[in-house]
Design a protein around this motif. Sequence first.
Motif, mmCIF file in Angstrom:
data_model
loop_
_atom_site.group_PDB
_atom_site.id
_atom_site.type_symbol
_atom_site.label_atom_id
_atom_site.label_comp_id
_atom_site.label_asym_id
_atom_site.label_seq_id
_atom_site.Cartn_x
_atom_site.Cartn_y
_atom_site.Cartn_z
ATOM 1 N N PRO A 6 -24.682 -3.271 57.952
ATOM 2 C CA PRO A 6 -24.670 -2.398 56.505
ATOM 3 C C PRO A 6 -24.286 -0.980 56.403
ATOM 4 N N ASP A 17 -29.037 -4.988 43.067
ATOM 5 C CA ASP A 17 -28.295 -5.311 44.484
ATOM 6 C C ASP A 17 -29.027 -5.952 45.340
ATOM 7 N N TRP A 48 -19.452 -1.419 50.987
ATOM 8 C CA TRP A 48 -20.976 -2.009 50.949
ATOM 9 C C TRP A 48 -20.744 -3.364 50.097
ATOM 10 N N SER A 76 -29.216 -5.762 49.176
ATOM 11 C CA SER A 76 -30.331 -4.636 49.558
ATOM 12 C C SER A 76 -31.580 -5.620 49.519
ATOM 13 N N THR A 88 -26.681 8.851 49.360
ATOM 14 C CA THR A 88 -26.332 7.741 49.796
ATOM 15 C C THR A 88 -25.694 7.690 51.053
ATOM 16 N N SER A 89 -24.966 8.558 51.292
ATOM 17 C CA SER A 89 -24.222 8.564 52.816
ATOM 18 C C SER A 89 -25.438 8.917 53.660
ATOM 19 N N LEU A 133 -20.654 -0.655 56.795
ATOM 20 C CA LEU A 133 -19.724 -0.880 55.680
ATOM 21 C C LEU A 133 -19.861 0.221 54.698
ATOM 22 N N GLY A 134 -21.286 0.555 54.429
ATOM 23 C CA GLY A 134 -21.430 1.415 53.519
ATOM 24 C C GLY A 134 -20.964 2.831 53.533
ATOM 25 N N TYR A 144 -27.423 5.793 54.727
ATOM 26 C CA TYR A 144 -26.639 4.949 55.595
ATOM 27 C C TYR A 144 -26.986 5.676 56.980
#
Length: 216
Positions: free
Chosen positions: A166, A119, A175, A122, A9-10, A169-170, A13
Amino acid sequence: MAPRPVDGTSMSYICLLLSGAALLINGLGLLGRVTSRDSGFFNLVIGTLQLVIATLIASADAAGPAAIGSASGIFLFGLTYLYVGLGSVAGLGSSGVGWFCGLVAVLAVVFAGTSLDDDPVSSVLWLAWAVLWGLFFLLLAFDAAHLARITGWSAILVGTASTVAPAVLGLNGAWPAGWTSALTVAGIIAVLFVVAGAVSSRPVKAPAAPQVAVPA
């Protein structure tokens, strides 16, 4: 000591941040503010980094369907930038990368549909990228030079905002979720596309001729 597992996930981003940088440079290139060779090498770096990151995400032991889907999107973006970079540095034609952008635009619509329920934010972002890559498709595949300015401004405004914001924020665990956030994001992106169209339609002022003193 066991290696730390890949945080897909990171890293996704981080890839969004990289895409924002690439879209900014490519937009400036279309407006004549950055040379083709300069933007070409930058695209090569960004594309290579994204392909490496996407491979790490997809090959992680804990990679599930969501991680594979994220890696697939990163692969598409990374290949775009790598293709653009190779084309600029090696002096290749633009029609090939244009048709590839068309494929990415279609797949972006598919990704928008598959992420709609889980989501919606997204999903909105994928639709924005579908429009943006569609502009690249028309510009490059059909040599539509009249679309260069609106594509450049869209890349700068929409492309940068829809990736960098985004991503920030993520990375900070904020998010946006839910349909209210999705509609807000859609409204902002629509406004940015309108602004890009308005700015690109303004006539380009020719540089003023230098004033030369005429001796008496």
